[in-house]
Motif scaffolding. Structure first.
Motif, short mmCIF file in Angstrom:
data_model
loop_
_atom_site.label_atom_id
_atom_site.label_comp_id
_atom_site.label_asym_id
_atom_site.label_seq_id
_atom_site.Cartn_x
_atom_site.Cartn_y
_atom_site.Cartn_z
N VAL A 1 0.74 5.41 2.44
CA VAL A 1 1.37 4.85 1.25
C VAL A 1 2.17 3.65 1.71
CG1 VAL A 1 3.07 5.24 -0.58
CG2 VAL A 1 1.52 7.09 0.10
N LYS A 2 1.93 2.51 1.06
CA LYS A 2 2.63 1.27 1.40
C LYS A 2 3.58 0.91 0.27
CE LYS A 2 -1.14 -0.65 4.14
NZ LYS A 2 -2.06 -1.80 4.27
N ALA A 3 4.61 0.17 0.61
CA ALA A 3 5.56 -0.28 -0.40
C ALA A 3 4.88 -1.28 -1.33
CB ALA A 3 6.77 -0.93 0.28
N PRO A 4 4.90 -1.02 -2.64
CA PRO A 4 4.26 -1.94 -3.57
C PRO A 4 5.07 -3.22 -3.78
CG PRO A 4 5.27 -0.13 -4.76
CD PRO A 4 5.42 0.17 -3.29
N SER B 1 15.49 7.88 -2.09
CA SER B 1 15.32 9.28 -1.67
C SER B 1 13.89 9.50 -1.20
CB SER B 1 15.64 10.24 -2.82
OG SER B 1 14.70 10.12 -3.86
N ILE B 2 13.73 10.49 -0.36
CA ILE B 2 12.41 10.90 0.14
C ILE B 2 12.25 12.37 -0.24
CG2 ILE B 2 10.93 11.16 2.16
CD1 ILE B 2 12.73 8.97 3.49
N ASN B 3 11.19 12.68 -0.96
CA ASN B 3 11.02 14.02 -1.52
C ASN B 3 10.04 14.89 -0.75
OD1 ASN B 3 12.70 12.98 -3.50
ND2 ASN B 3 11.02 12.53 -4.89
N VAL B 4 9.56 14.43 0.40
CA VAL B 4 8.62 15.20 1.21
C VAL B 4 9.09 15.21 2.66
CG1 VAL B 4 6.61 14.77 -0.27
CG2 VAL B 4 7.15 13.16 1.57
N THR B 5 8.50 16.11 3.45
CA THR B 5 8.81 16.18 4.88
C THR B 5 7.50 16.12 5.66
OG1 THR B 5 8.71 18.59 4.82
CG2 THR B 5 10.87 17.57 4.53
N GLU B 6 7.59 15.76 6.92
CA GLU B 6 6.39 15.72 7.76
C GLU B 6 5.80 17.12 7.86
OE1 GLU B 6 7.32 13.78 11.48
OE2 GLU B 6 7.77 11.89 10.48
N GLY B 7 4.49 17.19 7.75
CA GLY B 7 3.79 18.47 7.80
C GLY B 7 3.62 19.12 6.43
N GLN B 8 4.29 18.60 5.43
CA GLN B 8 4.21 19.18 4.08
C GLN B 8 2.88 18.83 3.43
OE1 GLN B 8 7.58 18.22 1.58
NE2 GLN B 8 6.46 18.71 -0.30
N VAL C 1 1.34 15.38 4.86
CA VAL C 1 2.14 14.27 5.37
C VAL C 1 2.14 14.33 6.89
CG1 VAL C 1 4.44 13.23 5.44
CG2 VAL C 1 3.59 14.27 3.32
N LYS C 2 1.65 13.26 7.53
CA LYS C 2 1.61 13.20 8.99
C LYS C 2 2.90 12.60 9.54
CE LYS C 2 -1.08 11.03 12.70
NZ LYS C 2 -2.24 10.17 12.98
N GLN D 1 4.73 -2.63 3.54
CA GLN D 1 5.19 -1.86 4.71
C GLN D 1 4.72 -0.42 4.55
OE1 GLN D 1 9.41 -2.22 5.55
NE2 GLN D 1 9.45 -0.27 6.64
N VAL D 2 4.21 0.17 5.63
CA VAL D 2 3.77 1.56 5.59
C VAL D 2 4.99 2.47 5.50
CG1 VAL D 2 2.56 3.41 6.82
CG2 VAL D 2 1.66 1.07 6.89
N LEU D 3 5.00 3.32 4.46
CA LEU D 3 6.12 4.22 4.24
C LEU D 3 5.81 5.63 4.71
CD1 LEU D 3 6.99 3.04 0.62
CD2 LEU D 3 7.94 2.19 2.78
N ILE D 4 4.64 6.12 4.30
CA ILE D 4 4.23 7.49 4.62
C ILE D 4 2.78 7.46 5.04
CG2 ILE D 4 3.85 9.81 3.69
CD1 ILE D 4 6.17 9.33 1.78
N GLU D 5 2.48 8.23 6.09
CA GLU D 5 1.13 8.31 6.62
C GLU D 5 0.63 9.74 6.42
OE1 GLU D 5 -0.80 7.39 10.99
OE2 GLU D 5 1.23 6.71 10.54
N PHE D 6 -0.63 9.89 6.01
CA PHE D 6 -1.24 11.20 5.80
C PHE D 6 -2.20 11.54 6.92
CE2 PHE D 6 -0.07 9.98 1.48
CZ PHE D 6 0.56 11.13 1.03
N VAL D 7 -2.43 12.83 7.14
CA VAL D 7 -3.41 13.28 8.11
C VAL D 7 -4.78 12.85 7.59
CG1 VAL D 7 -4.49 15.32 9.17
CG2 VAL D 7 -2.01 15.25 8.80
N SER D 8 -5.60 12.26 8.46
CA SER D 8 -6.91 11.77 8.03
C SER D 8 -7.90 12.92 7.90
CB SER D 8 -7.51 10.80 9.02
OG SER D 8 -6.57 9.86 9.42
#
Length: 167
Positions: free
Chosen positions: A100-103, A110-117, A145-146, A160-167
């Motif tokens: 997810v990149k910044a539009p 705020s960030i509503n998720v955690t890594e691994g979620q 969420v990776k 800017q890359v904000l959140i990266e997901f497991v491929s």
């Protein structure tokens, strides 16, 4: 303006104006007649064509269209799809978005998720303030969420890359 891909081979830019189509910049007169049961008849360069939509996949915006007995897989992208893709939030064909990149430039409230979620399509990921407006960024896909590349209070730049997901 639409971007159209046929059989993963042919790419076209298409727009409608004044009873004609603009196909890659060329004005094409259109004579289209709707027939019964979803069939369409049209003339193109003085040739007659019969068309029908065989199947549609609204999630990945593809269709199978039969024209004069021959099947074509058609993918259509409009200006909104192009914008989402540029923001890193485009829908993939069966694949999840990798990041997810910044539009737009802004401040992470705020960030509503955690890594691994694990998240589902449509889940709230984070809130980004831009131009005094709070923008909720949502997941465009199911996934895990990776890596989270930002923290609350960070100022971010467009793309800017904000959140990266497991491929």
């Amino acid at each position: 303006m639409y971007k159209i891909k046929v059989n993963d081979t042919y790419d076209f830019d298409l727009s409608a104006a004044n009873d004609s189509l603009q196909l890659n910049g060329e004005a094409i007169p259109v004579d289209v007649r709707e027939l019964k049961d979803g069939h369409i008849h049209f003339l193109y360069r003085n040739k007659s064509y019969n068309a029908e939509v065989v199947s549609e996949n609204h999630d990945d915006k593809t269709s199978v269209i039969k024209i004069n007995g021959k099947l074509y897989e058609v993918a259509i992208e409009d200006q909104f799809d192009s914008l989402l893709k540029a923001m890193g939030m485009g829908a993939g064909s069966g694949k999840g978005a990798a990041e997810v990149k910044a539009p737009m430039p802004g401040l992470v409230l705020s960030i509503n998720v955690t890594e691994g979620q694990e998240v589902q399509k449509g889940d709230n990921l984070l809130v980004l303030e831009a131009m005094k407006m709070e923008n909720m960024l949502k997941s465009s896909t199911d996934g895990t969420v990776k890596k989270i590349h930002i923290v609350k209070g960070d100022k971010v730049e467009k793309n800017q890359v904000l959140i990266e997901f497991v491929s």
